[in-house]
Scaffold this motif. Structure first.
Motif, PDB file in Angstrom:
ATOM      1  N   HIS A  92       0.805  -1.215   0.000  1.00 50.97           N
ATOM      2  CA  HIS A  92       0.000   0.000   0.000  1.00 50.97           C
ATOM      3  C   HIS A  92       0.835   1.260   0.000  1.00 50.97           C
ATOM      4  O   HIS A  92       0.354   2.319  -0.396  1.00 50.97           O
ATOM      5  N   ASN A 150      -5.106 -11.451  -1.857  1.00 50.47           N
ATOM      6  CA  ASN A 150      -5.079 -12.568  -0.923  1.00 50.47           C
ATOM      7  C   ASN A 150      -3.669 -12.692  -0.390  1.00 50.47           C
ATOM      8  O   ASN A 150      -2.718 -12.575  -1.159  1.00 50.47           O
ATOM      9  N   LYS A 181     -14.342   9.546  -9.450  1.00 51.18           N
ATOM     10  CA  LYS A 181     -14.037   8.151  -9.760  1.00 51.18           C
ATOM     11  C   LYS A 181     -15.228   7.275  -9.418  1.00 51.18           C
ATOM     12  O   LYS A 181     -15.947   7.540  -8.461  1.00 51.18           O
ATOM     13  N   ASP A 199     -16.903   5.613  -2.393  1.00 51.01           N
ATOM     14  CA  ASP A 199     -16.437   5.015  -3.634  1.00 51.01           C
ATOM     15  C   ASP A 199     -17.246   3.751  -3.901  1.00 51.01           C
ATOM     16  O   ASP A 199     -17.250   2.823  -3.099  1.00 51.01           O
ATOM     17  N   LYS A 235     -16.960   1.281  -5.994  1.00 48.79           N
ATOM     18  CA  LYS A 235     -16.207   0.032  -6.117  1.00 48.79           C
ATOM     19  C   LYS A 235     -15.858  -0.518  -4.749  1.00 48.79           C
ATOM     20  O   LYS A 235     -16.013  -1.697  -4.458  1.00 48.79           O
ATOM     21  N   GLU A 236     -15.384   0.407  -3.935  1.00 45.24           N
ATOM     22  CA  GLU A 236     -14.997   0.046  -2.582  1.00 45.24           C
ATOM     23  C   GLU A 236     -16.180  -0.538  -1.838  1.00 45.24           C
ATOM     24  O   GLU A 236     -16.112  -1.598  -1.221  1.00 45.24           O
ATOM     25  N   PHE A 255     -17.322  -3.928  -2.910  1.00 44.36           N
ATOM     26  CA  PHE A 255     -16.465  -4.985  -2.392  1.00 44.36           C
ATOM     27  C   PHE A 255     -16.814  -5.302  -0.945  1.00 44.36           C
ATOM     28  O   PHE A 255     -16.987  -6.458  -0.567  1.00 44.36           O
ATOM     29  N   PHE A 280      -4.551   2.257   3.645  1.00 44.63           N
ATOM     30  CA  PHE A 280      -5.799   1.513   3.751  1.00 44.63           C
ATOM     31  C   PHE A 280      -5.642   0.086   3.262  1.00 44.63           C
ATOM     32  O   PHE A 280      -5.142  -0.172   2.178  1.00 44.63           O
ATOM     33  N   LYS A 281      -6.067  -0.813   4.079  1.00 41.51           N
ATOM     34  CA  LYS A 281      -5.981  -2.217   3.686  1.00 41.51           C
ATOM     35  C   LYS A 281      -7.207  -2.538   2.861  1.00 41.51           C
ATOM     36  O   LYS A 281      -8.318  -2.648   3.358  1.00 41.51           O
ATOM     37  N   ASN A 282      -6.963  -2.706   1.613  1.00 40.51           N
ATOM     38  CA  ASN A 282      -8.085  -2.836   0.698  1.00 40.51           C
ATOM     39  C   ASN A 282      -8.348  -4.300   0.375  1.00 40.51           C
ATOM     40  O   ASN A 282      -7.462  -5.119   0.374  1.00 40.51           O
ATOM     41  N   ASN A 283      -9.578  -4.581   0.106  1.00 41.81           N
ATOM     42  CA  ASN A 283      -9.947  -5.822  -0.555  1.00 41.81           C
ATOM     43  C   ASN A 283      -9.334  -7.081   0.046  1.00 41.81           C
ATOM     44  O   ASN A 283      -8.435  -7.689  -0.506  1.00 41.81           O
ATOM     45  N   GLU A 284      -9.824  -7.441   1.178  1.00 36.24           N
ATOM     46  CA  GLU A 284      -9.319  -8.653   1.807  1.00 36.24           C
ATOM     47  C   GLU A 284     -10.284  -9.780   1.542  1.00 36.24           C
ATOM     48  O   GLU A 284     -11.437  -9.733   1.962  1.00 36.24           O
ATOM     49  N   ASN A 285      -9.833 -10.780   0.883  1.00 39.43           N
ATOM     50  CA  ASN A 285     -10.720 -11.913   0.658  1.00 39.43           C
ATOM     51  C   ASN A 285     -10.526 -13.003   1.680  1.00 39.43           C
ATOM     52  O   ASN A 285     -11.451 -13.451   2.312  1.00 39.43           O
ATOM     53  N   ALA A 286      -9.295 -13.386   1.811  1.00 39.11           N
ATOM     54  CA  ALA A 286      -9.016 -14.598   2.577  1.00 39.11           C
ATOM     55  C   ALA A 286      -9.312 -14.368   4.052  1.00 39.11           C
ATOM     56  O   ALA A 286      -9.110 -13.288   4.585  1.00 39.11           O
TER      57      ALA A 286
END
Lengths: 693, 454
Positions: free
Chosen positions: A229, A243, B31, B232, B234-235, B238, B291-297
C-alpha cells in the motif's frame, strides 16, 4: 620482486612455495594421488547427496503448504471478476532463497494448474515499463511453447511486437475456442526492488486488461503487506483484490532442517560446537539465508572429507569396508598426531605392548580402527538421542538459560559437560515442581523419541538393548506416575499448603523480634522441616528425574571427551574454513599491503614485525605503510619524501627526488585512491584525506 | 439510474447519426460514478453508424501502441496468426498516423474514446493537441472523447464541450446495490448446492427465507455504517459482498430467523466494525494510502489485523540481528547531527557547554524533520558504537547494507555509483516508532541515543 618484469601484464603468478609445503605437512592425506582423491570424493558425494535430498524434501514440504493453498487459489481464481486477482506471498527478507522459492512456485503452477507463468525480476526489467511488458509477454508466449506442443515454435515475434494487445490477440486466437482456458500467471519476484513508478504503471495496465484476459498476479513481498500500500496508490489498489499467503519463516525452516538432518546421527559427519556456532551465527546475525547456511555446511563437510580420510569410511548407515584396506601410513600418522582421544586412550591403556603396537604398528592400528570407530558412532547416536530428550524436558521451563531449541542446546552440550552446569541443575530442580499432566506429556514425548531411535534400523544390537532398557524403565515410570494420581493420597498442592501452615504455626509460637530474625527463622524452618509429607506422585517424579539425570550423565558428554576416535567424525577445524565462508575484504587488503610476503612468498619481503618497511616491498605497500603513520590529512610532499627515503635507502633530504621515484609514488597514490583508502582533500591543497579508520 | 440516462442522451446528441461531430469533448466526474457505464450504453445505441475505439491511456507507454491500436481498429484489422500479429501498418510518428487516418473511408463517422485522459498530458506534447483537432488534420467526420476524473482546467488546453457525470447519492447507491440482489443470491445458491449434501435442504430452506426485504435491510445497515466513511462505489461493492456472508450465515445455520432484524444486527455489527476500522484507517492516513483494501481470505484478515500497527510490523519483520542494528544505526545517523555523535556515542566526551543546550530547547525536534543523509562510514561507526560485541567488518556485514537498500529501509541520496570511494550518501526511511520497536526487539533503547531526548 625481481620476478615481476613487465608492468603491462595484469596478473602475476607467484608460486606459493611455502604454503604448499605447509599443506603437505598438515594434511598428509589430501590430494595425494588421483585414485585416493576419488575415494573420498565418492564417499563425500554419496553422503552429501543424501543430505541434500533430505534438505530438499523438507524445503519442498514446507513450500508445499503455502504452495498448495496458493495453487488452489490460482485454480479457483475468478478471473471474470473485474478486479485483478492478486496473491501476495510474504516470504522472508532473504532474496536468494526467495528467488529459488518462486522458481519452484512457477514450475508447480505450470505443472499443476492449467496456466502459463511468467516471472519478472527487477533486474531484468531495467527500469523501463516497455521492457517490463516485453519480458512479461515474451515469458508468457514463449515460456509456454517450451513445454507444450511444437505448433507455435515457428511463431516469431519481434521484440517490438511484444505488447499486451498482441498477447490478447494471441491468447484468443489460440484458446478462444478451447473449453478450458489457461490462466495467465504473472509473478513479480522482488516487489520492493522495482521502481515505484513502474510498479504503478504496470499494475494499472494489468488491471485494465484483467477484464479481457484471465490474469492472476502474484507478488513476492519480502517485508510486509504494508509495503504494497505504500507503493500502490488507492486508485490502483481499489482495482485489485488481494489474498495473502505467508511462507514459512526461514528460521523455523532452519530449525526443521537442523532437527531432521544436521543434528542427527544419520550421517557420519558431525560439527563441533564451535563450528556449528559459526554457521548459526552467520545465519542469525547476518543473512537469515538457508541457502548460505547449507552451502556453509557443505564447505565444512568438504573440508572434513578432504583432510580426514577416516570420515569417508562410513557413509550413511553402512560401512564402506573396502576402505579399511586403503588406509595408508600417513593416515595412521595423522591419527596418532591429531586425534586427542586416541592419545588419551593409548596413554591410559594398561598393556604396554598394545600401547607400543598402536603407536608403531600400522597393521595393529588398522585392526583397531573399525571396532572403535563403530563405538564412536554409537556414542554420537546416544548423544543425539539424549539431546533430544533434554530438549523436550526443558523446552517450557521458565527462566531457562540453556535455551529452548535444539540449536541452542547443541553447542552447549557439544562443548561443555552440561550435567555439571548450574543452569542444568536449576532446570532439574524446577522440573521437580511440574504438574502431573505436564510431566506425563513430557514423558510421553520422551518415550516416543526413544521409540524412534530404537526402531532405527542401523542400530547396533548392544545399543538397542541398552536403549530398550532405558525405554522400559521410563515406560514403567510413566505407568506408575499415571496411576499415582488415581490413588486417593493428597495431591501435591494440598500437601504443600498443609506443611506451610504447620511451619508458620510453629514460628508464630516463638517470639519474633525483627523482620530479619523472622526471615532467618523462616529459612531455618524451611531447611530442617520435619519429614515432608511426600506424595506418591512426587516421590515417583523425583525417582524418574533422577533416573533421567543418570542417563544424561552417562551420554551427554562433550563431543571432544567422547570415547576413543570420536574425532574422526567431528569437524572442529573451523577457523581455517571460517575464512572461506566469511569474507573480510578490508582486513585481507590490509594484510596484503602491510605484509606482502604473506601472499607473494618472495624472499625479499619477509618481515618480522608488521611495522617494518623494506625497500624491496611493492611501491603501493610502502606508500600504504607510510600513510598508516599519518593523521587524517596527509601532506603529499612529506609523504613523497619519506617514500623516496624508504625506496632509495638514504637519509639525505637535500637531494632531489628522481622522476622515477616520483612516478612510482604517483602511481601508488592513485592505486590507494582506487582502493578507497584516500581521497583528495578539498580544504587543503597538496593534501589527501585518509578514508579509513 | 436516470442520471446515467441523461448523460447518454447528451452523448447521443453530440454524436448523432449523420451529424457533424464536435472536434472533441470531455466527459468528467468523480471516480467510479459510472462514466464507463455511460459510454458502454451510448456505444450500444450508436454502434450502427459509429466506428469507435476505446483507449486506456495508462496502457500507452509508447505512442506507437496508441497509433497502432487506433489504426488497427478503424481498418478492422485483427491481429492473428495469419498476419503473424503484425499490425495494419508500421507507424512510428504522428505524420504516419495522420496519413493512415486520412486514408480511411470518409463515408463513415469515427470516434476515439480515451479513458484516463489525464495521462495524455504526460505524453509527447503534440499528441493531446493533435487529437483535439483530428478533423482539421484528416478531413474526416472524426472526434475524440476524453474521459477523466479531473476538472477540465487541469488540462490547460482550449475549451471544448464538457459533459459532467454527477456523484451518486445514498439513494442511487441503494438502487444500484438492489440490482445486484439477484446476482448475489444466485451465487449463494450455487455455493450452497455445491457444498456438502447433508444439510443442503435445511440450508436451502433458510435461503428461501432470505428475500429482497432481507437484503434491503442489510443494505440499510451497511450503508449506515459505511456511507460516512467511504463513497467510492467500487470500494462499497467490495465491502458489501464481503460483509454479507457474515450477515446471512446465522440465518443459513438456523440460529437466527431471517426476519429477526435486531439479532441480525447484533450479530453482524462486530464484523462491520472491524471492516470499518480498516476503512477508517485510510481516512486517517489518506496521504500514505495505508488503507488495507480488498481482503478476501479469512486468514488474510487476521494477518491484516496483526500488521495494522507499527509495533507488530516491526515484530513480524524477519531481519537478521545485525541488520536490525544497522537499521537502528541508520535511523540514528539520519536523525542526529554529526556534531552530536561524539556526545552520544563516546563514553568520555568531555564537558558540554551549558549555554548551547538552552538555546537548543527552543529548536524543533530533529526527529520531526525529514531524515538527513549520512555516509556509509558514519553508519558503520555508529553501528560499532551501539553494538556491544566486536564484529569483524566482513562481506556479510557490508552486504546487509545493500539488503536494507533493497528492502527500501535505506535509500541512496547521492553517489550511488561510487560506493567504493566513500562519497555515497544514504538516508534512512523508517520512522521513530518503527525504530523504537526494532530497538525493543534487540533490547536497545533508541531514545537514549537521540539528541532530542537527551
Amino acid at each position: 620482486m625481481d620476478s615481476i618484469n613487465s608492468i603491462s601484464k595484469g596478473t602475476f603468478l607467484f608460486a606459493n612455495g611455502m604454503d604448499l609445503k605447509q599443506l603437505k605437512r598438515q594434511k598428509p592425506s589430501s590430494f595425494r594421488n588421483e585414485e585416493y582423491s576419488q575415494e573420498w570424493c565418492n564417499s563425500f558425494q554419496k553422503v552429501w547427496k543424501m543430505i541434500e535430498a533430505k534438505i530438499e524434501r523438507i524445503q519442498s514440504e514446507s513450500y508445499e503448504r503455502t504452495l498448495s493453498s496458493l495453487l488452489t487459489y490460482i485454480r479457483d481464481a475468478n478471473t471474470n471478476d473485474p478486479n485483478l486477482q492478486t496473491a501476495v506471498l510474504l516470504t522472508g527478507v532473504n532474496q536468494i532463497d526467495h528467488f529459488k522459492q518462486l522458481d519452484l512456485l512457477s514450475q508447480k503452477i505450470s505443472n499443476n494448474c492449467f496456466s502459463m507463468v511468467s516471472i519478472l525480476k527487477s533486474r531484468d526489467c531495467s527500469n523501463n515499463i516497455k521492457y517490463t511488458i516485453e519480458s512479461l509477454v515474451g515469458g508468457l508466449i514463449y515460456g509456454h511453447v517450451n513445454n507444450d506442443d511444437s505448433e507455435n515454435i515457428h511463431l516469431k515475434l519481434k521484440k517490438k511486437q511484444l505488447t499486451l494487445s498482441v498477447l490478447e490477440a494471441w491468447y484468443h486466437n489460440r484458446f478462444g475456442s478451447a473449453e478450458h482456458k489457461p490462466k495467465l500467471v504473472i509473478i513479480l519476484a522482488d516487489f520492493e526492488q522495482f521502481p515505484t513508478n513502474i510498479l504503478q504503471d504496470f499494475v494499472s495496465i494489468l488491471c485494465s486488461y484483467s477484464s479481457r484476459l484471465p490474469l492472476v498476479l502474484i507478488i513476492g513481498l519480502a517485508t510486509a503487506f504494508k509495503t504494497l500500500h505504500s507503493v500502490l496508490p488507492f486508485h490502483i489498489t481499489n482495482k485489485i483484490s488481494v489474498n495473502i499467503f505467508q511462507a514459512e519463516s526461514s528460521s523455523s525452516m532452519l530449525n526443521r532442517i537442523l532437527d531432521e538432518v544436521i543434528l542427527t546421527h544419520h550421517c557420519p559427519f558431525f560439527l563441533s560446537g564451535k563450528s556449528f556456532k559459526i554457521l548459526l551465527d552467520i545465519f542469525l546475525f547476518y543473512d537469515y539465508s538457508l541457502q548460505s547456511f547449507i552451502q556453509g555446511f557443505k564447505v565444512f563437510m568438504l573440508e572434513q572429507y578432504s583432510t580426514n580420510f577416516f570420515t569417508s569410511i562410513y557413509t550413511i548407515g553402512s560401512v564402506y569396508t573396502g576402505m579399511f584396506e586403503k588406509i595408508t601410513h600417513e593416515d595412521c600418522e595423522w591419527l596418532r598426531r591429531n586425534c586427542l582421544s586416541f592419545r588419551r586412550y593409548v596413554e591410559a591403556h594398561e598393556d604396554p605392548q598394545t600401547r607400543i603396537d598402536l603407536i608403531t604398528n600400522d597393521e595393529k592400528l588398522k585392526q583397531f580402527i573399525p571396532k572403535k570407530s563403530c563405538r564412536a558412532l554409537r556414542f554420537y547416536f546416544q548423544f543425539f538421542c539424549c539431546l533430544r530428550m533434554l530438549a523436550v524436558l526443558i523446552e517450557d521451563l521458565p527462566r531457562n538459560n540453556l535455551g529452548k531449541q535444539l540449536r541452542e542446546l547443541y553447542p552447549i552440550c557439544a562443548e561443555t559437560d552440561i550435567t555439571k552446569l548450574e543452569e542444568f541443575q536449576n532446570c532439574f530442580k524446577l522440573l521437580r515442581f511440574t504438574s502431573k499432566d505436564k510431566f506425563l506429556a513430557k514423558l510421553d514425548k520422551i518415550i516416543k523419541i526413544l521409540n524412534e531411535y530404537i526402531s532405527d534400523e542401523i542400530l547396533h544390537e548392544n545399543l538397542r538393548n541398552n536403549f530398550t532398557c532405558v525405554w522400559d524403565k521410563l515406560l514403567n515410570y510413566r505407568v506408575k506416575i499415571f496411576e499415582a494420581g488415581m490413588t486417593p493420597t493428597k495431591s501435591p498442592g494440598e500437601s504443600n499448603g498443609s506443611t506451610i501452615t504447620q511451619s508458620t504455626a510453629k514460628i508464630n509460637t516463638k517470639g519474633i523480634i525483627g523482620r530479619h530474625e523472622m526471615l532467618q527463622k523462616l529459612k531455618e524452618s524451611a531447611m530442617n522441616q520435619p519429614t515432608k509429607i511426600v506424595v506418591e506422585y512426587e516421590r515417583l517424579l523425583c525417582k524418574c528425574l533422577d533416573y533421567i539425570y543418570e542417563v544424561f550423565e552417562r551420554h551427554l558428554i562433550p563431543l571432544t571427551k567422547g570415547p576413543v576416535l570420536t574425532e574422526i567424525f567431528l569437524f572442529s577445524d573451523c577457523n581455517s574454513v571460517r575464512r572461506h565462508i566469511v569474507g573480510a575484504p578490508r582486513s585481507s587488503i590490509h594484510n596484503a599491503l602491510v605484509n606482502p610476503h604473506h601472499y607473494l612468498q618472495c624472499k625479499c619481503c619477509a618481515v618480522k614485525e608488521n611495522e617494518q618497511i623494506l625497500s624491496t616491498m611493492p611501491d603501493i605497500s610502502v606508500a600504504y605503510k607510510l600513510h598508516l603513520e599519518c593523521n587524517k590529512f596527509i601532506n603529499l610532499f612529506d609523504w613523497l619524501q619519506s617514500f623516496s627515503m624508504v625506496i632509495e635507502n638514504n637519509n639525505d633530504e637535500e637531494e632531489n627526488i628522481s622522476p622515477e621515484i616520483q612516478a612510482k609514488f604517483t602511481r601508488s597514490v592513485a592505486e590507494l585512491q582506487f582502493l578507497g583508502f584516500i581521497k583528495q582533500a578539498k580544504q587543503k591543497t597538496d593534501h589527501v584525506m585518509r578514508l579509513t579508520w | 439510474m436516470n442520471k446515467i440516462e441523461k448523460v447518454v442522451r447528451k452523448l447521443i446528441n453530440f454524436y448523432g447519426k449523420d451529424e457533424a461531430f464536435p472536434e472533441c469533448s470531455y466527459l468528467y466526474g468523480q471516480k467510479s460514478v459510472g462514466k464507463s457505464l455511460c459510454i458502454e450504453k451510448f456505444l450500444k445505441e450508436a454502434k450502427d453508424y459509429l466506428q469507435t475505439v476505446i483507449i486506456y491511456a495508462d496502457e500507452i507507454y509508447t505512442k506507437n501502441i496508441l497509433f497502432e491500436i487506433i489504426i488497427n481498429k478503424f481498418n478492422e484489422h485483427v491481429l492473428c496468426e495469419e498476419n503473424s500479429y503484425e499490425s495494419y501498418a508500421k507507424i512510428d510518428c504522428m505524420e504516419d498516423f495522420l496519413n493512415e487516418l486520412s486514408a480511411l473511408s470518409s463515408d463513415k463517422s469515427y470516434l476515439i474514446i480515451i479513458e484516463k485522459a489525464e495521462k495524455m498530458r504526460d505524453m509527447d506534447l503534440n499528441i493531446l493537441q493533435i487529437f483535439m483537432k483530428l478533423q482539421e488534420f484528416t478531413g474526416l467526420n472524426i472526434s475524440c472523447l476524453f474521459v477523466s476524473h479531473l476538472a477540465f482546467e487541469k488540462f490547460g488546453v482550449e475549451d471544448m464541450l464538457k459533459i459532467y457525470v454527477p456523484d451518486y447519492n445514498k439513494n442511487d447507491i441503494t438502487e444500484i446495490f438492489m440490482t445486484k440482489y439477484e446476482d448475489i443470491h444466485e451465487r449463494i445458491r450455487v455455493k450452497i448446492e455445491d457444498s456438502n449434501i447433508n444439510d443442503n435442504m435445511t440450508q436451502l430452506e433458510a435461503f428461501e427465507s432470505m428475500n429482497e426485504e432481507f437484503f434491503k435491510n442489510y443494505l440499510n445497515l451497511f450503508l449506515n455504517v459505511f456511507y460516512k466513511a467511504c463513497r467510492d462505489l467500487k470500494e462499497l461493492t467490495f465491502l458489501l459482498e464481503k460483509c454479507y456472508s457474515s450477515y446471512y450465515s446465522p440465518v443459513l445455520s438456523g440460529e437466527i430467523k431471517a426476519n429477526d432484524v435486531t439479532n441480525l444486527w447484533r450479530h453482524v455489527s462486530k464484523h462491520l466494525k472491524t471492516s470499518l476500522n480498516t476503512i477508517y484507517m485510510r481516512v486517517e492516513n489518506d496521504a500514505t494510502n495505508e488503507f488495507k483494501n480488498n481482503e478476501n481470505a479469512e486468514d488474510g484478515f487476521e494477518i491484516e489485523k496483526k500488521q495494522s500497527s507499527i509495533k507488530s510490523f516491526a515484530q513480524t519483520l524477519e531481519l537478521p540481528f545485525y541488520a536490525k542494528y544497522l537499521l537502528i544505526a541508520s535511523f540514528l545517523a539520519s536523525h542526529n547531527d554529526a556534531k552530536s555523535d561524539k556526545k552520544l556515542f563516546m563514553k568520555n566526551h568531555g564537558k558540554e557547554r551549558r549555554r548551547r543546550q538552552q538555546t537548543k530547547l527552543s529548536d524543533k525536534m530533529n526527529v520531526q524533520f525529514g531524515p538527513k543523509s549520512f555516509s556509509i562510514d558514519r553508519l558503520l561507526a555508529i553501528f560499532y558504537a551501539i553494538l556491544d560485541e566486536k564484529v569483524g567488518l566482513t562481506c556479510n556485514l557490508l552486504s546487509q547494507i545493500s539488503t536494507l537498500v533493497d528492502l527500501n529501509f535505506l535509500t541512496y541520496v547521492s553517489g550511488e555509483n561510487n560506493i567504493m570511494e566513500g562519497t555515497a550518501r544514504l538516508q534512512s526511511t523508517i520512522g521513530l516508532d518503527f525504530a523504537i520497536n526494532i530497538g525493543k526487539l534487540v533490547g536497545f533503547n533508541v531514545k537514549q541515543y537521540l539528541v532530542d531526548f537527551h
